[in-house]
Scaffold this active site. Structure first.
Site, PDB file in Angstrom:
ATOM      1  N   THR A 212       1.104  -2.094   0.330  1.00 39.10           N
ATOM      2  CA  THR A 212       0.187  -0.025   0.125  1.00 39.10           C
ATOM      3  C   THR A 212       0.595   1.462   0.265  1.00 39.10           C
ATOM      4  OG1 THR A 212      -0.503  -0.212   1.992  1.00 39.10           O
ATOM      5  CG2 THR A 212      -2.155  -1.645   0.901  1.00 39.10           C
ATOM      6  N   ASN A 214       1.417   4.726   1.765  1.00 36.86           N
ATOM      7  CA  ASN A 214       1.088   4.956   2.968  1.00 36.86           C
ATOM      8  C   ASN A 214       0.776   6.782   2.924  1.00 36.86           C
ATOM      9  OD1 ASN A 214       0.890   6.004   5.732  1.00 36.86           O
ATOM     10  ND2 ASN A 214       1.800   4.328   6.429  1.00 36.86           N
ATOM     11  N   GLU A 260      -4.583   4.377   3.962  1.00 41.68           N
ATOM     12  CA  GLU A 260      -3.554   3.893   2.558  1.00 41.68           C
ATOM     13  C   GLU A 260      -3.961   3.155   1.441  1.00 41.68           C
ATOM     14  OE1 GLU A 260      -0.703   0.686   5.253  1.00 41.68           O
ATOM     15  OE2 GLU A 260      -1.798   1.551   6.623  1.00 41.68           O
TER      16      GLU A 260
END
Length: 319
Positions: A212, A214, A260
C-alpha cells in the site's frame, strides 16, 4: 489561470473585472453555480473573472482551534476553478489585522483599488468585513458609491445527500466524516479526494502481498470515517483503481490513523516521496480485527474483489 498570493501580486495594470468572493472549500455544485455565473457574466462583459478566497480559513483566525476539515487544498480548488473557466484566483492571507477591516474598507482595499470590480457575484448568505457585519445588501449599497454592480445567485441545490439538506461544505464534511462517499460525491459533483506524500510505513501490506501507499495527508484534510473503501490512487498522472484503508490498523494494534491505498494488481510500484491523490468512491466495510492472518488475507481479498466491482460498475455508468 493567474494565481495571486496577496494584493501585491495583482498586476499594476489590471483592468475592470468580475469578482466573486468566498472560501469555496470543495468547489461543490452550489459553488459551481456562483463561479460559473461569474465566468459567464465576465465573458459577456469582455472582462476577466476573479475568485477571491482566503488562507487560512477565516474561522481559524477569528476562533483559534476551530479550523474545519478541508475538502480541498488551495491548489486543488484552483485546478477546479480553472476547469470552470476562471481567469484569476486571489488568495488573501487572512490575518488578525485583516479580520478587523470593516466591510467598507474591505470593498475599497480589495474590490475597488486592486481588482477594479465592475460586477460582484455572490450567494444570498455572503458575509464579509469585521465580525461579518457586511452582507449582500451592504455590498450592493457600497457598489452604488464605488461604481460596481452586485448579482446574487441562489446556490441552494438539493438532492438525496444528507436527507435532502441544501448542499454545503458543512454537509459535505459531515458526510465524509460518516463515510458516506456517495452522498459527498453528489454534492461535490465528483468523488472526494485526499492528497499527500507517500511515506514509509510498517510495510505489513507488502509482506502480506498487498503493498500500500501510506499517504501522509495535508494538514486539516477531511478524512473519511475508518473503514475500507473503493476508489483510485493517482500518481505521476496515472489513475489506478484502488482498495483504500483508513484507520489505525487494529489487526496490529496500531494507534496512528493512516490512509493507505493498494493499487489493485499493480506490481513493483515505487511511490515513496511522491505527491499522490486518493479518490474515494464507496464504502466497502468497517475496520475489524481478525482472529488470524489467514482470516485477514481472506478479508483483504474480498475487499479487492468488491472494490474492483464497484469501480467497474461506476466507470461503466459513465462510459
Amino acid at each position: 489561470m493567474q494565481r495571486w498570493r496577496g494584493l501585491e501580486d495583482i498586476p499594476q495594470d489590471w483592468g475592470r473585472s468580475v469578482v466573486t468572493i468566498g472560501s469555496y472549500d470543495g468547489v461543490h455544485r452550489g459553488h459551481q453555480l456562483i463561479i460559473g455565473r461569474a465566468v459567464a457574466r465576465a465573458r459577456e462583459l469582455g472582462a476577466p473573472s476573479v475568485v477571491v478566497t482566503f488562507d487560512p480559513h477565516p474561522s481559524e483566525v477569528v476562533r483559534p482551534g476551530s479550523h474545519p476539515p478541508l475538502l480541498a487544498p488551495h491548489h486543488r480548488r484552483a485546478e477546479l476553478m480553472a476547469e470552470l473557466g476562471v481567469d484569476a484566483i486571489l488568495i488573501l492571507p487572512f490575518t488578525s489585522e485583516f479580520s478587523k477591516l470593516s466591510a467598507a474598507d474591505f470593498v475599497v482595499k480589495v474590490l475597488v483599488d486592486k481588482l477594479h470590480a465592475r460586477l460582484v457575484v455572490e450567494g444570498p448568505n455572503f458575509r464579509f468585513g469585521h465580525k461579518a457585519a457586511g452582507n449582500v445588501e451592504v455590498l450592493a449599497e457600497l457598489g452604488r458609491t464605488y461604481d460596481y454592480e452586485v448579482e446574487v445567485i441562489d446556490l441552494r441545490v438539493r438532492g438525496e445527500a444528507g436527507g435532502g439538506e441544501p448542499f454545503s461544505s458543512t454537509l459535505t464534511r459531515r458526510l465524509v466524516g460518516e463515510g458516506d462517499m456517495e452522498g459527498a460525491a453528489e454534492i461535490l459533483g465528483r468523488p472526494h479526494r485526499v492528497e499527500g506524500v507517500v511515506v514509509r510505513g510498517a510495510q505489513r501490506g507488502r509482506e502480506l502481498g498487498y503493498p500500500t501507499a501510506n499517504v501522509e495527508t495535508l494538514p486539516h484534510t477531511a478524512i473519511p470515517a475508518d473503514g475500507v473503501y473503493a476508489g483510485w490512487l493517482t500518481a505521476d498522472g496515472e489513475r489506478m483503481p484502488a482498495a483504500i484503508s483508513v484507520g489505525t490498523n487494529p489487526q496490529f494494534d496500531g494507534t496512528e490513523r493512516t490512509v493507505e491505498a493498494y493499487a489493485i494488481d499493480r506490481v513493483g510500484l515505487d511511490l515513496y516521496g511522491l505527491h499522490v491523490a486518493v479518490d474515494f468512491l464507496a464504502y466497502v466495510r468497517g475496520m475489524a480485527k481478525f482472529d488470524s492472518i489467514e482470516d485477514l488475507l481472506e478479508a483483504i481479498g474480498n475487499d479487492v474483489k468488491r472494490s474492483t466491482e464497484l469501480i467497474e460498475a461506476y466507470e461503466a455508468r459513465r462510459a
